[in-house]
Structures are given as C-alpha cells and as structure tokens.
Design a protein around this motif. Sequence first.
Motif, PDB file in Angstrom:
ATOM      1  N   TYR A 161       0.621  -1.210   0.281  1.00 54.38           N
ATOM      2  CA  TYR A 161       0.041   0.161   0.166  1.00 54.38           C
ATOM      3  C   TYR A 161       0.652   1.166  -0.088  1.00 54.38           C
ATOM      4  O   TYR A 161       1.859   1.372   0.638  1.00 54.38           O
ATOM      5  CB  TYR A 161      -1.302   0.137   1.243  1.00 54.38           C
ATOM      6  N   THR A 164      -3.020   5.615   3.021  1.00 53.84           N
ATOM      7  CA  THR A 164      -4.312   5.249   3.397  1.00 53.84           C
ATOM      8  C   THR A 164      -5.461   4.994   2.384  1.00 53.84           C
ATOM      9  O   THR A 164      -6.117   3.865   2.312  1.00 53.84           O
ATOM     10  CB  THR A 164      -4.878   6.397   4.385  1.00 53.84           C
ATOM     11  N   LEU A 165      -5.628   6.014   1.415  1.00 58.89           N
ATOM     12  CA  LEU A 165      -6.680   5.815   0.569  1.00 58.89           C
ATOM     13  C   LEU A 165      -6.348   4.749  -0.512  1.00 58.89           C
ATOM     14  O   LEU A 165      -7.207   4.022  -0.915  1.00 58.89           O
ATOM     15  CB  LEU A 165      -6.744   7.051  -0.286  1.00 58.89           C
ATOM     16  N   ASP A 166      -5.024   4.596  -0.773  1.00 58.00           N
ATOM     17  CA  ASP A 166      -4.477   3.442  -1.581  1.00 58.00           C
ATOM     18  C   ASP A 166      -4.794   2.237  -1.060  1.00 58.00           C
ATOM     19  O   ASP A 166      -5.137   1.191  -1.901  1.00 58.00           O
ATOM     20  CB  ASP A 166      -3.085   3.715  -2.044  1.00 58.00           C
ATOM     21  N   TYR A 168      -7.696   1.295   1.094  1.00 58.75           N
ATOM     22  CA  TYR A 168      -8.788   1.219   1.132  1.00 58.75           C
ATOM     23  C   TYR A 168      -8.991   0.435  -0.114  1.00 58.75           C
ATOM     24  O   TYR A 168      -9.572  -0.555  -0.468  1.00 58.75           O
ATOM     25  CB  TYR A 168      -9.424   2.193   1.227  1.00 58.75           C
ATOM     26  N   TYR A 169      -8.390   1.290  -1.365  1.00 63.98           N
ATOM     27  CA  TYR A 169      -8.806   0.814  -2.907  1.00 63.98           C
ATOM     28  C   TYR A 169      -8.157  -0.506  -3.117  1.00 63.98           C
ATOM     29  O   TYR A 169      -8.925  -1.476  -3.593  1.00 63.98           O
ATOM     30  CB  TYR A 169      -8.206   1.828  -3.606  1.00 63.98           C
ATOM     31  N   THR A 170      -7.030  -0.651  -2.711  1.00 64.16           N
ATOM     32  CA  THR A 170      -6.245  -1.904  -3.098  1.00 64.16           C
ATOM     33  C   THR A 170      -6.898  -3.075  -2.408  1.00 64.16           C
ATOM     34  O   THR A 170      -7.184  -4.330  -2.898  1.00 64.16           O
ATOM     35  CB  THR A 170      -4.817  -1.770  -2.366  1.00 64.16           C
ATOM     36  N   VAL A 172     -10.248  -3.370  -1.379  1.00 66.00           N
ATOM     37  CA  VAL A 172     -11.395  -3.681  -2.040  1.00 66.00           C
ATOM     38  C   VAL A 172     -11.158  -4.487  -3.410  1.00 66.00           C
ATOM     39  O   VAL A 172     -11.772  -5.482  -3.866  1.00 66.00           O
ATOM     40  CB  VAL A 172     -12.206  -2.378  -2.438  1.00 66.00           C
ATOM     41  N   ARG A 173     -10.239  -3.863  -4.262  1.00 66.38           N
ATOM     42  CA  ARG A 173      -9.814  -4.274  -5.535  1.00 66.38           C
ATOM     43  C   ARG A 173      -9.484  -5.654  -5.623  1.00 66.38           C
ATOM     44  O   ARG A 173      -9.946  -6.620  -6.484  1.00 66.38           O
ATOM     45  CB  ARG A 173      -8.828  -3.524  -6.257  1.00 66.38           C
ATOM     46  N   GLN A 174      -8.484  -6.084  -4.678  1.00 64.11           N
ATOM     47  CA  GLN A 174      -7.894  -7.409  -4.560  1.00 64.11           C
ATOM     48  C   GLN A 174      -8.753  -8.289  -3.704  1.00 64.11           C
ATOM     49  O   GLN A 174      -8.780  -9.564  -4.040  1.00 64.11           O
ATOM     50  CB  GLN A 174      -6.386  -7.129  -4.268  1.00 64.11           C
ATOM     51  N   LEU A 177     -15.110  -5.880  -1.320  1.00 69.31           N
ATOM     52  CA  LEU A 177     -15.587  -5.053  -0.197  1.00 69.31           C
ATOM     53  C   LEU A 177     -15.792  -5.672   1.078  1.00 69.31           C
ATOM     54  O   LEU A 177     -15.326  -5.230   2.129  1.00 69.31           O
ATOM     55  CB  LEU A 177     -16.868  -4.634  -0.658  1.00 69.31           C
TER      56      LEU A 177
END
Length: 308
Positions: A161, A164-166, A168-170, A172-174, A177
């Motif tokens: 990562y 912080t925002l990355d 959350y995104y990573t 969820v993507r990998q 949710l």
Amino acid sequence: MVANESFPMADLKFSFAETFLCSAFAACFAEFCTIPLDTAKVRLQLQKKAVGDEVNLPKYRGLLGTMATIAKEEGLSALWKGIIAGLHRQCIYGGLRIGLYEPVKTFLVGSDYVGDIPLYQKILAALLTGALAIAVANPTDLVKVRLQAEGKFPVGVARRYYGTLDAYYTIVRQEGLGALWTGLGPNIARNAIVNAAELASYDQVKQTILKIPGFSDNVLTHLLAGLGAGLFAVCIGSPIDVVKSRMMGDSGYKNTLDCFIKTLKNEGFFAFYKGFLPNFSRLGSWNVVMFLTLEQAKKVFRGELYYD
C-alpha cells in the motif's frame, strides 16, 4: 444524586452531536499522541516465535527497543504509520462509543432513574456501544493495522500500500468489499470488552474517588480514573487484541478460532499477552490523554474552561 453525575458524558445539557464532537476530538488527539506506542504494540504482536530456531533472535524486543528499531530502520515518521486511518477510526469509533454511552445507559435504567447506576448496567451499556461503533469503523481499523504492519516485510520487497486511500482501494480491488470487515468477530469482541472496561471502570473509579474527602472533579481525579481504566482494559482485552491484530495483519488464518488455536499451539498461552507493556503504555496513556482532553472540551462547550 442524579445517576449520571460522575461521568463526563453525563451532563444532560449536551446533545448527542455535541458529545460526539467532543469525543471524536479527544479520541483523535489521544490517537496522535500515542500511536507510536500502538505501532510498537502491533509489531510485537505480529512477530511470531521462531520454532526450533534459537539462532535468529526476535527482531523486536521490548517497547523502547521496538520503537528504536523502527525509527532506525524506517525513519522516525514510521512510528506514525497508519495515523490517517487511525484518525478516521477515532472520528467514527471514538465519537460513537462515547457519544452513545449515556443515551444507552439512560435507556437501560429509564430516564426517571435517580441514584448510582449499578455497575452491571454501565458494563452492558459500554458493551453495546463498543460493539456497534466498531462494526461501523472496522474498515478504518483494518487499514490502520495493515499500514502499521508494513515494516515487517523484508527490505526490497514492494510494499502493498502507498497510503491510506490506496490501502482502502487496493483491499477492495484485490480482496473484495467484504475484506474491509476482516477480523470483525474478534474486533467486536475486543472493542466491546475494552470499551466496557474503559468507560464503565472510568465511570465507576471516578464516582468512587469523588466520594473520598478531599477529592474533587479535577485533573488529578481524571488522571487516576484514566489510568485505572487503561489497566483494567489491557488486562482483559490483550488476548483478543493479539488475535485481532494477527488476523488483520496476516491473511493466513481461516477464522478467529483458527488464529487462536494456531497461536496457542505454536507459541503458548503467553503469546496472547505479547506486547503487554506497550499495550498498557498505549491504553493507559491513551485513556489519560483522551479523558483529560474530553473533560476540558466539555467545559469549552459550557464556557467553563479552567485549569485545575
């Protein structure tokens, strides 16, 4: 005496929104001040005992040693890893668990109740608010632990990562949710219990101290009650905290029970109290800073700020 008089949340002049804001601010300030201790605690908890290998000594040894190692190898700022997610967590979790404590406690005993509220009612109210608050805030807790655990990867290995925002995104993507609620079971158990230990014990200890001749509602009383709340919380919550940190920091466990059994089998009972000193240092100091700040923030809203 009105039942709620001893607790800082108890003043009926305060709305839920005002209490939430005061609580969130106090929790965020305490988080910023004490997160280096929390980072050290997480690293110690995630450090696994080498089986059959007496040559390789543990990388992290003790509270100060762990903090020194992190600062030396990763820079001083690494001690504040996960601070953004930590502030996200405290805004939501800290505001809800404290802001809801008085309304729930009043609901349990009835709005017309007069006298000292029984301890079991305080514990039940704090259990409920702690569980509800962390169910909402679990994603922020997960990201915070993941970011704090990053330093345990070998040098040269790409980090998962980049903020912080990355994170959350990573996640969820990998992982989907639902992965943001990884470790929800032990996290609910841990935070419900710790919240009950903190709020109910602070409530009870402060109420008891105020009945002692010579004591008043001042900084010394808040300091003693905060330390008592922190000690009680860490003694009860450490085993669940270790399981929670390991599940969030390592995806190799099937579920809560699997993590508990593997830890007990491979490392023994005392593995559940890994990082006890930094955990107490963290919770003890966190509670003192948070409750002192909270009490003063409430006085600011009342226009009665003073220094004891």
